[in-house]
Scaffold this active site. Structure first.
Site, mmCIF file in Angstrom:
data_model
loop_
_atom_site.group_PDB
_atom_site.id
_atom_site.type_symbol
_atom_site.label_atom_id
_atom_site.label_comp_id
_atom_site.label_asym_id
_atom_site.label_seq_id
_atom_site.Cartn_x
_atom_site.Cartn_y
_atom_site.Cartn_z
ATOM 1 C CB CYS A 1 -23.719 35.006 -17.624
ATOM 2 S SG CYS A 1 -24.530 36.409 -17.377
ATOM 3 C CG HIS B 1 -21.288 37.577 -20.021
ATOM 4 N ND1 HIS B 1 -22.075 36.698 -20.026
ATOM 5 C CD2 HIS B 1 -19.948 36.882 -20.019
ATOM 6 C CE1 HIS B 1 -21.448 35.300 -20.151
ATOM 7 N NE2 HIS B 1 -20.430 35.555 -20.359
ATOM 8 C CG HIS C 1 -18.422 32.342 -20.271
ATOM 9 N ND1 HIS C 1 -19.169 33.351 -21.144
ATOM 10 C CD2 HIS C 1 -17.553 31.713 -20.878
ATOM 11 C CE1 HIS C 1 -18.711 33.030 -22.405
ATOM 12 N NE2 HIS C 1 -17.808 32.013 -22.280
#
Length: 157
Positions: A71, A121, A133
């Site tokens: 990520c 994240h 993402h």
């Protein structure tokens, strides 16, 4: 007072309104000392487009591209391609950005998912409640709706 006496006052007010309108719609005219948010927005939108161009690239823990990403590797890679430097991890990236409210988010801003005070994240805001993402092992870079209310937003400086 004649109508002509009102003209200079009206013109000065109209000019001020025009400048404010230009600034509100993303024009490049800036008041002295103002921050170049329009310039920052351009970098952010370009970074978002870089991330979008990586659609389908596989997730790989610790990877920073150009073919595999985790990520924060995707956000780091995307901003690096447009000349902006970000630290490696999602938490470090959060610490480095200018924190903004949900109501002020724009395309290209970073979206940080958190549990308590811990960031776990990050993605790049694409508008309409969606992010680009690289989610997790076994998945690929994709556009997805933000699934949690536990998010914070950051703007790359």
């Amino acid at each position: 007072m004649t109508a002509q006496a009102h003209v200079p006052s009206l013109l000065s007010r109209t000019g001020a309104v025009s400048v404010l309108t230009l600034a509100a719609v993303g024009g490049t005219m800036l008041a002295p000392g103002a921050t170049p948010d329009a310039h920052a927005a351009t970098h952010a939108v370009k970074a978002m487009k870089v991330a979008a161009s990586k659609k389908g690239s596989p997730y790989s823990w610790g990877a920073t591209g150009p073919y595999r990403f985790d990520c924060s590797g995707l956000t780091l890679y995307s901003f690096k391609r447009v000349g902006k430097k970000l630290p490696r991890t999602a938490q470090q990236q959060y610490n480095k950005t200018r924190h903004i409210s949900r109501s002020h988010r724009r395309k290209g801003d970073l979206v940080f998912f958190h549990y308590g005070n811990s960031i776990y994240h990050v993605g790049i805001y694409a508008g309409r409640g969606k992010i680009w993402h690289s989610p997790k092992t076994g998945s690929k870079v994709r556009l997805e709706r933000i699934w949690s209310r536990s998010v914070w937003y950051g703007r790359v400086k």
